[in-house]
Design a protein around this motif. Sequence first.
Motif, PDB file in Angstrom:
ATOM      1  N   ASP A   1      24.175   7.083  -2.539  1.00  0.00           N
ATOM      2  CA  ASP A   1      25.153   6.537  -3.145  1.00  0.00           C
ATOM      3  C   ASP A   1      26.062   5.666  -2.521  1.00  0.00           C
ATOM      4  OD1 ASP A   1      24.162   7.941  -5.392  1.00  0.00           O
ATOM      5  OD2 ASP A   1      25.569   9.554  -5.427  1.00  0.00           O
ATOM      6  N   LEU A   2      26.488   6.189  -1.254  1.00  0.00           N
ATOM      7  CA  LEU A   2      27.567   5.592  -0.299  1.00  0.00           C
ATOM      8  C   LEU A   2      26.794   4.058   0.255  1.00  0.00           C
ATOM      9  CD1 LEU A   2      28.730   8.340   2.108  1.00  0.00           C
ATOM     10  CD2 LEU A   2      30.023   6.801   0.418  1.00  0.00           C
ATOM     11  N   PHE A   3      25.693   3.994   0.653  1.00  0.00           N
ATOM     12  CA  PHE A   3      25.112   3.087   1.220  1.00  0.00           C
ATOM     13  C   PHE A   3      23.989   2.301   0.570  1.00  0.00           C
ATOM     14  CE2 PHE A   3      25.864   6.216   4.811  1.00  0.00           C
ATOM     15  CZ  PHE A   3      27.308   5.495   5.205  1.00  0.00           C
ATOM     16  N   GLY A   4      23.518   2.866  -0.486  1.00  0.00           N
ATOM     17  CA  GLY A   4      22.311   2.338  -1.244  1.00  0.00           C
ATOM     18  C   GLY A   4      20.939   2.688  -0.741  1.00  0.00           C
ATOM     19  N   GLY A   5      19.940   2.307  -1.420  1.00  0.00           N
ATOM     20  CA  GLY A   5      18.484   2.812  -0.896  1.00  0.00           C
ATOM     21  C   GLY A   5      18.058   2.474   0.280  1.00  0.00           C
ATOM     22  N   VAL A   6      18.567   1.238   0.817  1.00  0.00           N
ATOM     23  CA  VAL A   6      17.703   0.657   2.235  1.00  0.00           C
ATOM     24  C   VAL A   6      19.073   0.452   3.160  1.00  0.00           C
ATOM     25  CG1 VAL A   6      16.749  -1.561   2.988  1.00  0.00           C
ATOM     26  CG2 VAL A   6      16.102  -0.421   0.767  1.00  0.00           C
ATOM     27  N   LEU A   7      18.744   0.439   4.597  1.00  0.00           N
ATOM     28  CA  LEU A   7      19.742   0.075   5.464  1.00  0.00           C
ATOM     29  C   LEU A   7      19.082  -0.830   6.321  1.00  0.00           C
ATOM     30  CD1 LEU A   7      21.199   3.656   6.445  1.00  0.00           C
ATOM     31  CD2 LEU A   7      22.564   1.744   5.317  1.00  0.00           C
ATOM     32  N   ASP A   8      19.677  -1.555   7.249  1.00  0.00           N
ATOM     33  CA  ASP A   8      19.070  -2.414   8.288  1.00  0.00           C
ATOM     34  C   ASP A   8      19.187  -1.565   9.551  1.00  0.00           C
ATOM     35  OD1 ASP A   8      19.124  -4.594   6.752  1.00  0.00           O
ATOM     36  OD2 ASP A   8      21.182  -5.374   7.735  1.00  0.00           O
ATOM     37  N   SER A   9      17.879  -1.855  10.130  1.00  0.00           N
ATOM     38  CA  SER A   9      17.497  -1.087  11.507  1.00  0.00           C
ATOM     39  C   SER A   9      16.848  -2.255  12.478  1.00  0.00           C
ATOM     40  CB  SER A   9      16.482  -0.094  11.280  1.00  0.00           C
ATOM     41  OG  SER A   9      16.141   0.431  12.579  1.00  0.00           O
ATOM     42  N   ASN A  10      17.876  -3.092  12.750  1.00  0.00           N
ATOM     43  CA  ASN A  10      17.718  -4.205  13.889  1.00  0.00           C
ATOM     44  C   ASN A  10      16.785  -5.184  12.986  1.00  0.00           C
ATOM     45  OD1 ASN A  10      18.994  -3.339  16.159  1.00  0.00           O
ATOM     46  ND2 ASN A  10      17.452  -1.819  16.427  1.00  0.00           N
ATOM     47  N   THR A  11      15.640  -5.498  13.229  1.00  0.00           N
ATOM     48  CA  THR A  11      14.849  -6.567  12.568  1.00  0.00           C
ATOM     49  C   THR A  11      14.096  -5.909  11.082  1.00  0.00           C
ATOM     50  OG1 THR A  11      13.049  -6.152  13.914  1.00  0.00           O
ATOM     51  CG2 THR A  11      14.617  -7.733  14.601  1.00  0.00           C
ATOM     52  N   GLN A  12      14.263  -4.617  10.853  1.00  0.00           N
ATOM     53  CA  GLN A  12      13.336  -4.220   9.822  1.00  0.00           C
ATOM     54  C   GLN A  12      14.543  -3.371   8.905  1.00  0.00           C
ATOM     55  OE1 GLN A  12      10.677  -1.406  11.068  1.00  0.00           O
ATOM     56  NE2 GLN A  12      11.804  -0.451  12.725  1.00  0.00           N
ATOM     57  N   LYS A  13      13.790  -3.208   7.814  1.00  0.00           N
ATOM     58  CA  LYS A  13      14.530  -2.229   6.787  1.00  0.00           C
ATOM     59  C   LYS A  13      13.825  -0.919   6.596  1.00  0.00           C
ATOM     60  CE  LYS A  13      16.820  -5.927   5.024  1.00  0.00           C
ATOM     61  NZ  LYS A  13      18.216  -5.767   5.076  1.00  0.00           N
TER      62      LYS A  13
END
Length: 297
Positions: A6-18
């Motif tokens: 709920d806070l961040f959505g379903g996907v985060l950045d991790s440098n060059t990948q999701k």
Amino acid sequence: MTAFVDLFGGVLDSNTQKVNTADILGGKVVGIYFGANWCRECQAFTQYLRDYYNHQKAEAMELVFVSLDENQRAFQRHYATMPWKALPFVDQGRRVSLRNRFVVNGHNIPKLVILDQKGLIIHDDGVGAVYRGAPSSVHVIDPENRSGKIGCPLRSVFETAGLQKYYNNYLRGHHPSLCMKFQAGQCNHGKSCNQIHADQNYVAKLRKAAADGRNCCLGHGDWSSQDPKYLARLSSATAFIVVVPQRFEGRKEDRKFVVLKDQIARTKASERLLASNGHSLHVASVCMNHQKQHCHW
């Protein structure tokens, strides 16, 4: 897990990948780091935080960067120096929502907020904690204190294995127990004790302050009381509206934020509001000293 999605959505950045938010943050304590590439203090703090993260990082904790930069290029330049996760810069709606929820602007960054596994705040001054390397007081569970917990200044605490464990897990919201045998003069474990040894006279003063009930935060307690009458009143409330004083372009402004009831500590102010207000929303000023970990009440 749902709280972080709920806070961040379903996907985060991790440098060059999701990466999948639920997979990465599920069951962990999470630190939200607000900063910007244009902020020199943020650049300096990022170095400290990176060293702390690489040295202290455990499977039970993760960090998420939320940028206050003005464009994608500046975000990428700053985020390239970080080994943790980030909210995608293109998700402007959530970036603004998080800034409003945790009262963040260009005047109070860098800011690091520590959340427990349910998404509730356990530490609002993560920046100070990282710079100091240790807290100025130890918040311990005390069965004889009606607030459930007391804050013992470090000058009143003796070295034990329990104190070292508290240091190691400080940002993760670990609260050790007060050694009741030590309080009775009967602990034979000495420095190897896994609980906290605090000066008996100081503990007695804190307990008396909580019993008197005239203090703000009930003997430094910030856990919800299990008192049935208080819980019954709390169950009827939906949320609190807190008034937070801020400065914007040299002017002092009061802003109002909605805070869920399970994020409100039991204080004399919250007790008065629940007892006198029959509505589901309750308006009160937030304790700024508590936000800075300086409330002595």
